[in-house]
Design an enzyme around this catalytic site. Structure first.
Site, PDB file in Angstrom:
ATOM      1  N   LYS A   1     -14.860   6.860  -8.619  1.00 14.26           N
ATOM      2  CA  LYS A   1     -14.224   6.745  -7.308  1.00 14.26           C
ATOM      3  C   LYS A   1     -15.295   6.400  -6.278  1.00 14.26           C
ATOM      4  O   LYS A   1     -16.276   7.117  -6.121  1.00 14.26           O
ATOM      5  CB  LYS A   1     -13.539   8.063  -6.945  1.00 14.26           C
ATOM      6  CG  LYS A   1     -12.762   8.026  -5.643  1.00 14.26           C
ATOM      7  CD  LYS A   1     -11.989   9.325  -5.451  1.00 14.26           C
ATOM      8  CE  LYS A   1     -11.195   9.310  -4.157  1.00 14.26           C
ATOM      9  NZ  LYS A   1     -10.406  10.561  -3.981  1.00 14.26           N
TER      10      LYS A   1
ATOM     11  N   GLY B   1      -7.896   1.087  -4.725  1.00 16.63           N
ATOM     12  CA  GLY B   1      -8.651   0.257  -3.800  1.00 16.63           C
ATOM     13  C   GLY B   1     -10.138   0.501  -3.824  1.00 16.63           C
ATOM     14  O   GLY B   1     -10.916  -0.303  -3.306  1.00 16.63           O
ATOM     15  N   ARG B   2     -10.554   1.620  -4.429  1.00 16.44           N
ATOM     16  CA  ARG B   2     -11.992   1.900  -4.523  1.00 16.44           C
ATOM     17  C   ARG B   2     -12.336   2.697  -5.776  1.00 16.44           C
ATOM     18  O   ARG B   2     -13.366   3.363  -5.822  1.00 16.44           O
ATOM     19  CB  ARG B   2     -12.468   2.649  -3.276  1.00 16.44           C
ATOM     20  CG  ARG B   2     -11.739   3.967  -3.014  1.00 16.44           C
ATOM     21  CD  ARG B   2     -12.389   4.710  -1.884  1.00 16.44           C
ATOM     22  NE  ARG B   2     -11.736   5.974  -1.593  1.00 16.44           N
ATOM     23  CZ  ARG B   2     -12.261   6.923  -0.846  1.00 16.44           C
ATOM     24  NH1 ARG B   2     -13.466   6.758  -0.327  1.00 16.44           N
ATOM     25  NH2 ARG B   2     -11.604   8.041  -0.603  1.00 16.44           N
TER      26      ARG B   2
ATOM     27  N   ASP C   1       1.974   8.709  -4.195  1.00 17.66           N
ATOM     28  CA  ASP C   1       0.844   8.250  -5.002  1.00 17.66           C
ATOM     29  C   ASP C   1      -0.119   9.388  -5.326  1.00 17.66           C
ATOM     30  O   ASP C   1      -1.038   9.202  -6.127  1.00 17.66           O
ATOM     31  CB  ASP C   1       0.099   7.112  -4.302  1.00 17.66           C
ATOM     32  CG  ASP C   1      -0.352   7.481  -2.903  1.00 17.66           C
ATOM     33  OD1 ASP C   1       0.524   7.717  -2.050  1.00 17.66           O
ATOM     34  OD2 ASP C   1      -1.574   7.543  -2.659  1.00 17.66           O
ATOM     35  N   ASN C   2       0.110  10.557  -4.734  1.00 17.59           N
ATOM     36  CA  ASN C   2      -0.710  11.728  -5.035  1.00 17.59           C
ATOM     37  C   ASN C   2       0.065  12.778  -5.819  1.00 17.59           C
ATOM     38  O   ASN C   2      -0.270  13.960  -5.787  1.00 17.59           O
ATOM     39  CB  ASN C   2      -1.267  12.338  -3.747  1.00 17.59           C
ATOM     40  CG  ASN C   2      -2.319  11.451  -3.109  1.00 17.59           C
ATOM     41  OD1 ASN C   2      -2.984  10.676  -3.794  1.00 17.59           O
ATOM     42  ND2 ASN C   2      -2.469  11.547  -1.800  1.00 17.59           N
TER      43      ASN C   2
ATOM     44  N   ASP D   1     -13.763  -1.392   1.978  1.00 16.78           N
ATOM     45  CA  ASP D   1     -15.038  -1.764   1.367  1.00 16.78           C
ATOM     46  C   ASP D   1     -15.176  -1.231  -0.054  1.00 16.78           C
ATOM     47  O   ASP D   1     -16.148  -1.551  -0.749  1.00 16.78           O
ATOM     48  CB  ASP D   1     -16.217  -1.284   2.224  1.00 16.78           C
ATOM     49  CG  ASP D   1     -16.260   0.228   2.401  1.00 16.78           C
ATOM     50  OD1 ASP D   1     -15.501   0.946   1.726  1.00 16.78           O
ATOM     51  OD2 ASP D   1     -17.069   0.692   3.233  1.00 16.78           O
TER      52      ASP D   1
ATOM     53  N   GLY E   1      -2.472   0.765  -5.132  1.00 13.98           N
ATOM     54  CA  GLY E   1      -3.388   0.472  -6.223  1.00 13.98           C
ATOM     55  C   GLY E   1      -4.749   1.079  -5.955  1.00 13.98           C
ATOM     56  O   GLY E   1      -5.045   1.547  -4.858  1.00 13.98           O
TER      57      GLY E   1
END
Length: 484
Positions: free
Chosen positions: A110, A89-90, A249-250, A122, A87
């Site tokens: 992003k 994440g950032r 995922d890419n 983070d 998912g």
């Protein structure tokens, strides 16, 4: 109606089942400021670039654009062969911009902060990796290779901790969509046939409308995606691009290049070239990109089996038969691409040997991949000590004889070569120098100069001479890093 800045959001992805995304606002930053703003892309999107270039707050999460409905998308991914639930994440998808031609473009931030998919991260990004993505994506676009684009890089005024404290930044990424093979893996993992079918229908409507009404829409979608992925990897091979982290995922369903963390461009020709610091086994080496693309497509096919046929055995047979055609389809398109790089029209039985012999010589001589093909455009034997060998001169004579048998004049061959062999690529040492100057010295001059050189990669411009030179031994880049 467009907003004051030209934004016309029509956010169709969030109308899909909520299992595929989570509502998520970008997190504000301290003092947003543009370091790069892509005026040309803004205009292509139908935006008021002059007005927007004064408002970094919209590209940092500090203020939301009218009509945006921010979400983080759910997806999975085979990372180095192991399936992981991931998912965004950032990253936060602000919405879908409709340009003046009615084309739909995802607008994503992003490095926009933590999301429900951040796990222990983070949610932030450092300036260097975001500049790399801007440089590489815009270079690929100029090279006529399908890719996501970069609208802006915005400093946050905050620091992010990686190995050290680094300046933070947010990339505004533009994509035909962010639907990935990993999106389908996530949907299939929900064990909800209705969810998967809605995702298939949505993807067809958005990217492959000609397939609507297909007798077997899942199989038709698979084959269409395979064709686009073959076209993409053939183009990567043409310019010596190494993605570096070609996980599922890419792999986009649109056929665009995406995510450029540890990517690099090959200098010396070697099919085994690897730059990514985390690719210890060479899984994603330059020469492995076709086979790993086929492997990734196999994972895509697995998600569609239930829709291909109610009988599992028949579904597997259909998917396997289609997937087995990858090698032949790829070889045909790769051969056609190499013929263009060598200026060959038509087909002769010796062409394959001619191509193979040149690549063998390049590998043995550690020849620069980009410059060798560009040097062949010269009249007569190319300049350079490496071209004085008996082996190369013999090959060169065979090649010139083949050109003489072309169905079109020599001028047409040279034009074909100029259009398929770039003079300038984002050489790794130049990219690293630009990122270092920006991150450590707050100096964007090298980045701007590099972007200017990369904007016309097929042109012969004296001003670009330094960007054509391979790295000196002390400048060579041996590893690249994902920067997450």
């Amino acid at each position: 109606m467009p907003s004051a800045f030209g934004f016309r959001f029509d956010n169709t992805y969030r109308r899909l089942p909520e299992a595929l995304f989570s509502d998520c606002l970008p997190q504000p930053v301290s003092t947003p400021a543009f370091v790069l703003f892509n005026d040309n892309l803004a205009q292509e999107l139908g935006l008021d670039s002059e007005a927007l270039s004064e408002h970094p707050e919209f590209f940092s999460g500090n203020e939301l654009l009218a009509g945006s409905e921010p979400i983080a998308q759910a997806y999975a991914g085979h990372q180095f062969g192991s399936l992981t639930m991931l998912g965004d994440g950032r990253a936060v998808l602000l919405g879908e911009q409709l340009d003046g031609h009615g084309q739909r473009h995802d607008i994503q931030l992003k490095g926009a902060g933590r999301t429900p998919f951040s796990r222990g991260g983070d949610g932030r990004a450092a300036l260097g990796p975001m500049l790399r993505e801007y440089i590489v994506s815009e270079a690929l676009h100029a090279l006529n290779i399908a890719t996501t684009r970069s609208l802006a890089v915005t400093r946050t005024g905050d620091r992010v901790r990686r190995d050290t404290l680094l300046p933070g930044a947010i990339l505004t990424r533009v994509a035909a969509s962010h639907i990935r093979v990993g999106t389908f893996q996530y949907a299939a993992g929900q064990q909800d046939p209705v969810l998967l079918e809605k995702l298939v229908d949505y993807t067809i409507a958005r990217h492959y409308p000609a397939l609507e009404g297909a007798e077997n829409k899942a199989l038709a979608l698979f084959e269409a995606v395979m064709d686009r992925q073959i076209d993409l990897v053939v183009d990567w091979m043409r310019v010596g691009f190494i993605h570096g982290v070609l996980n599922t995922d890419n792999v986009t369903l649109s056929g665009e290049s995406i995510d450029f963390g540890p990517c690099a461009f090959m200098d010396r020709f070697d099919p085994n070239t690897v730059f990514s610091s985390i690719d210890h086994q060479g899984r994603y080496a330059y020469g492995n990109q076709p086979s790993i693309t086929q492997w990734n497509l196999g994972r895509f096919a697995e998600t569609l089996l239930r829709m291909m046929d109610d009988n599992t055995d028949i579904a597997i047979e259909k998917a396997t038969t289609s997937l087995k055609s990858f090698s032949l389809r790829y070889e045909e398109k790769w051969r056609a691409m190499m013929n263009k790089k060598l200026g060959l029209f038509g087909s002769e039985t010796e062409d394959d040997t001619l191509i193979a012999d040149l690549l063998t010589w390049m590998h043995a001589q550690n020849a620069d991949y980009t410059n060798t093909f560009r040097d062949l455009i010269q009249d007569g034997l190319p300049d350079g000590e490496q071209y004085q060998s008996e082996a190369f001169q013999h090959w060169h004579q065979r090649w010139r004889a083949r050109l003489a048998r072309n169905s079109k004049p020599l001028a047409s061959s040279l034009c074909l070569m100029r259009n398929h062999n770039p003079a300038v690529i984002p050489r790794n040492h130049l990219v690293e120098q630009a990122l270092q100057a920006a991150s450590e010295d707050n100096d964007m001059t090298p980045t701007h100069a590099l972007l200017q050189a990369l904007s016309a990669p097929y042109a012969d411009r004296d001003s670009d001479d330094r960007y054509r030179q391979p790295a000196a031994p002390c400048e060579q880049v041996h590893q690249t890093f994902c920067g997450t």
